[in-house]
Structure formats: C-alpha cells, structure tokens
Design an enzyme around this catalytic site. Structure first.
Site: not given
Ligand code: ADP
Length: 398
Positions: A7, A93, A182, A214, A243, A386
């Site tokens: 990726n 990706r 996504h 995102g 965003r 993914e």
């Molecule tokens: P990306 O889009 O970069 O792949 P992720 O799917 O890893 O992102 O999601 C990241 C988000 O998930 C961050 O905003 C993080 O704060 C949130 N997150 C992870 N664990 C928790 C939790 N226990 N409670 C609330 N938000 C969470």
C-alpha cells in the site's frame, strides 16, 4: 501461496507478507519519510525474529524502500523467507480505478496506462500507488502483480446513486460522479457478515459503517454496493478526523472571498483542518476527544456527537434506499473499538427494529453479534482486513 501486499502512499509504503489461504501473516511493516530521511519498521510475526522500529534507512525513492523490505524479509538471521523468490505474487492497493475497473485486475502495460489515466481523479494517491507498482516491478521482474482498487466495489451503484445534479456534460465529458472508497473493506466485512448470519449474501440488505480516521457508510443490497457516502473524492460524506465531509458548496465562495483564499488553501482547510479536529480544536483522534469531553470540553463533545449523528442519519437513509436492513456492521478503528460510540449511533433506531444488547456490546476488535436476541436488524462488530482481501484477489488472479 506467499503474497506480498503493498500500500504505497506519497512518502510511505505499508507492506505485509502473507498466505491468504491459511490466513497466516509472516511479517508486516512500514517505510516512512520516503524522499526525506527514511524510517523502516519491520514486524516479523514468526517466533524468535527481531522487530525493527523506525530505524534509519536511506530511502530517496520508493525503490530503496522496496529494496529494504525485500532484504529484511529474506535476511538470513531475521527474515521470514529463504529468498525473495518465495514471493509468488504482489498485490497493490490502488485508490482510484475510475469507471475503468469494477474488479481487481492483473497488471500489464495496458492496465498501467488505464490506472495512469485515473490520476486526475486522485492526484494525491494514484501517482504514489503507481510509483509503488513500478518499484516492485523493477525489483521483482516476472513476478505477477495485481491491482486492487478502493473504488471497484462501488461500480455496481445505480445512476440514481452516483449522479450529481450538475450539468450532464460534467459527467459525460469529465467523469464527475460519485465513486466511493473503502470498497475493499466494505466488501470484506459484508462477506463476513453473511457468514456470521449464515445466509447467502444475495439475500441480505447490509449497512456497512467503516469508521476510522477516514469514514464511509455503504448500502450493500444482495452483495452489491448500491450507495455510499464518499463521493467523487474521499472528502465527501461524514465529518472525519480532519475532513469536513458534506458541506454546502456555497460556503466555499463565502469564505474564499472573505479571507482572500485560493482554492488550494480552501481545500487544505477542508481536508486537513476540518472534521472533528476543526470542530473540537483538540484532536482528530477520537480517543483524545473522548478524554477531553470527559473533562468537560464542550466542543470535543460536540465533535463526537456530530460524527455519531452523521452515521445515524446515513443508517436511516440507506435503510430507506434498500427498503429495509438485515444488519448494521461496525468496522475500522472507531467501529471496532468504541462500544460507547456504537451505542450512541444506534440509539433511537428501535422504531426500525434495531436493538442493541449493551452487555454483548462490551467488545473490542472481535467478530461479535451485539444485537438483542429479539432485534429485527442485527448489529455486527467485524474487524476489517483489507490486506487479506487484497492478498486473496491477488492469489486468484496471479
Ligand atoms: P485509518 O482510517 O487511519 O485506517 P483506523 O481505522 O485505524 O484509521 O481508525 C483510527 C481511529 O480510531 C482514531 O481516531 C482512533 O482514535 C479511533 N479509535 C481507536 N480505538 C478507539 C477507542 N477505543 N475508542 C474510540 N476511538 C478509537
């Protein structure tokens, strides 16, 4: 089959070496600050091998990054394969496949040209993806490569869902339409949902909520994406980490005139300074916002509420679009981990048969049905994968 999943971003490259049949990951990691100073992270998933955390490796281009990955994977002491010849295929990706790609595809010169033709649709992402493909082709000549597109799954959307109410020549000539993103994640979690529910996906109406940095929500009817919240770009739909999501386009004229902003300054605000970061003034990370809200920060609480309200409205909209729903799926960082936000996002939807079991909902990152036994619409927590999806498509096509 050992498949390397890549990726590539403009200054980063994530990688994972895995066997999709056995669902075994041998090693994964990340090259960062490509073109700057170069940081290399390597996380072997095999007992006794040493992890490397953001060590300095010169990476003037993606080629050096790929070279570092291959060298470490086949390192006599710390590697997880005997030689790079064991890598039988590479899955890439690719963010934007435009209308040219409704499925993953084996890469040849014609495909490369078609991906390049999509560059204007994703000027930040596609050129970086192409750089990653070219670097791999140079380092691994003869190894089959496959492109897996974020947009492909959504190519089944009907015109009524993908058409913007603009003069029709902007679609006909310029391909301005909703594409959605996504797709790999939505496809994976909806297939898992069908397995969890024990029903063929053709018989299911699913609402897939991918909520991370995102975020997008997709209506999946009979296994096909029929509507999704992201649009021509990933800027549309829900408010996200940084965003803005959907806003009135008239705001652009008002702010640009008032503050003498050019379009790239305006887009920088919409992409990087808005969303829950902009509203809270605290952070783009939902964990930080939860903490700030718990300490009484009203703007942080409002930002989280705005996001949850946006998801709830989309659930209602997509149930209406499909004439019902069998299940709502929560995935990605927020969807997999935050029991509290999941609870808020479905609260008040009992009128349509959505009912959560608060006890079952106390779960993180594990496939779980968190709905009440008598719920008409199930609520499923499903960790996305993914990379596995990309590796599976790659194996099938290679
Ligand atoms: P990306 O889009 O970069 O792949 P992720 O799917 O890893 O992102 O999601 C990241 C988000 O998930 C961050 O905003 C993080 O704060 C949130 N997150 C992870 N664990 C928790 C939790 N226990 N409670 C609330 N938000 C969470």
């Amino acid at each position: 089959m050992k498949v390397l999943v890549i990726n590539a971003g403009s200054s980063s490259l994530k990688y994972q070496l895995m066997d999709p049949d056995a669902n075994v990951v041998y090693a994964k990691g990340l090259c960062e600050r490509i073109g700057i100073d170069g940081k290399f992270t390597y996380k072997p998933q095999v007992e006794g091998k040493k992890r490397l955390d953001a060590i300095d490796v010169a990476m003037p281009t993606h080629s050096e990054a790929i070279a570092a990955v291959l060298k470490e994977l086949a390192d006599p002491e710390n590697g997880v394969i005997g030689s790079m010849k064991e890598i039988e295929a590479v899955g890439h990706r690719v963010v934007h496949g435009g209308e040219a790609f409704a499925a993953s595809v084996k890469i040849d010169d014609k495909v490369m040209a078609a991906i390049e033709a999509c560059n204007p649709l994703a000027p930040l992402h596609n050129p970086a993806n192409i750089t990653g493909i070219k670097a791999c082709q140079a380092a691994m000549p003869g190894v089959p490569m496959v492109a897996v597109f974020d947009t492909a799954f959504h190519q089944t959307m009907p015109a009524v869902a993908y058409t913007y109410a603009l003069p029709k020549e902007y679609y006909e000539k310029d391909k301005v339409r909703r594409y959605g993103f996504h797709g790999t994640s939505h496809k994976y979690v909806t297939a898992r949902a069908a397995a969890m529910l024990g029903k063929p996906i053709e018989q299911l109406k699913l609402i897939s909520c991918h909520l991370g940095n995102g975020s997008s929500v997709t209506a999946v009817d009979g296994g096909k994406s029929v509507d999704t919240s992201m649009g021509f770009t990933p800027l549309a739909g829900l408010p996200m980490g940084t965003r803005a999501g959907d806003i009135d386009a008239g705001i652009l004229e008002y702010l640009m005139n008032k503050y003498n902003l050019n379009i790239s300054e305006m887009l920088n605000i919409l992409n990087k300074k808005s969303g829950v970061l902009g509203v809270s003034g605290v952070s783009s990370d939902f964990r930080d916002l939860d903490n700030a809200a718990a300490e009484g920060n009203k703007q942080a609480a409002l930002a989280v509420e705005l996001f949850e309200y946006g998801v709830k409205k989309l659930i209602g909209a997509y149930a209406a679009a499909m004439g019902g729903a069998d299940a709502i799926i929560f995935t990605a960082g927020v969807g997999e981990n935050s029991a509290e936000m999941r609870e808020h996002m479905v609260a008040g939807l009992e009128f349509m048969g959505v009912k959560m079991d608060a006890e079952k909902n106390k779960v993180r990152g594990k496939e779980t049905d968190v709905s009440a036994a008598d719920a008409k619409v199930k609520i499923l927590v499903i960790p996305t994968d993914e990379e596995l999806m990309i590796a599976k498509d790659t194996q099938a096509l290679a």
